[in-house]
Design a protein around this motif. Sequence first.
Motif, short mmCIF file in Angstrom:
data_model
loop_
_atom_site.label_atom_id
_atom_site.label_comp_id
_atom_site.label_asym_id
_atom_site.label_seq_id
_atom_site.Cartn_x
_atom_site.Cartn_y
_atom_site.Cartn_z
N GLY A 11 0.84 -1.19 -0.05
CA GLY A 11 0.09 -0.01 -0.20
C GLY A 11 0.97 1.18 0.05
O GLY A 11 1.62 1.35 1.05
N SER A 12 0.78 2.00 -0.99
CA SER A 12 1.40 3.37 -1.01
C SER A 12 1.46 4.26 0.17
O SER A 12 2.41 5.08 0.47
N ASP A 13 0.23 4.15 0.88
CA ASP A 13 0.36 5.06 2.11
C ASP A 13 0.91 4.04 3.32
O ASP A 13 0.49 4.62 4.43
N TRP A 14 1.37 2.80 3.25
CA TRP A 14 1.75 2.28 4.26
C TRP A 14 3.32 2.91 4.46
O TRP A 14 4.23 2.32 3.53
N ASN A 15 3.68 3.48 5.53
CA ASN A 15 5.06 4.05 5.71
C ASN A 15 6.31 2.94 5.33
O ASN A 15 7.18 3.23 4.85
N ASN A 55 6.34 0.92 3.43
CA ASN A 55 6.40 0.24 2.07
C ASN A 55 6.66 1.58 0.96
O ASN A 55 7.25 1.09 -0.02
N LYS A 56 6.85 2.57 1.70
CA LYS A 56 7.09 3.64 0.67
C LYS A 56 8.55 3.64 0.03
O LYS A 56 8.57 3.96 -1.18
N SER A 98 8.77 3.32 -4.14
CA SER A 98 9.45 4.13 -4.68
C SER A 98 10.82 3.58 -5.93
O SER A 98 11.00 4.24 -6.89
#
Length: 116
Positions: free
Chosen positions: A79-83, A85-86, A90
Amino acid sequence: MPEQWRFDLLKKNTTEKARERRGQLARNLFTADPQVDGARILLLDDTFTTGGTMASAAFALKERGATCVVGLSFGRQLGSDWNDNKELISTLPDRDLIIGDCVVHNKGRAHFGAIF
């Protein structure tokens, strides 16, 4: 080589969706058969999201006496909003998600040439 693959040694005790307990160890989510006592277990799951389901299954197996539990999942949900996973996200090439090519959203009918 294992004598026999067993698929009936772990029972899920609820039909609630994983998102209700995301990331949590749910101690009563699974019940393991007493036959796992002393066994080495390979635990397979289709998708790893936060690890809560895998950890809960492993907990039940170890609690029942399994000597070793190894978990293996075939996919990882990001999830792109999961810290956490950022950074990983990227590093992925810029590309749009085409829902029709997603095996989850397309009822199991993915066009694999478009994914890879």
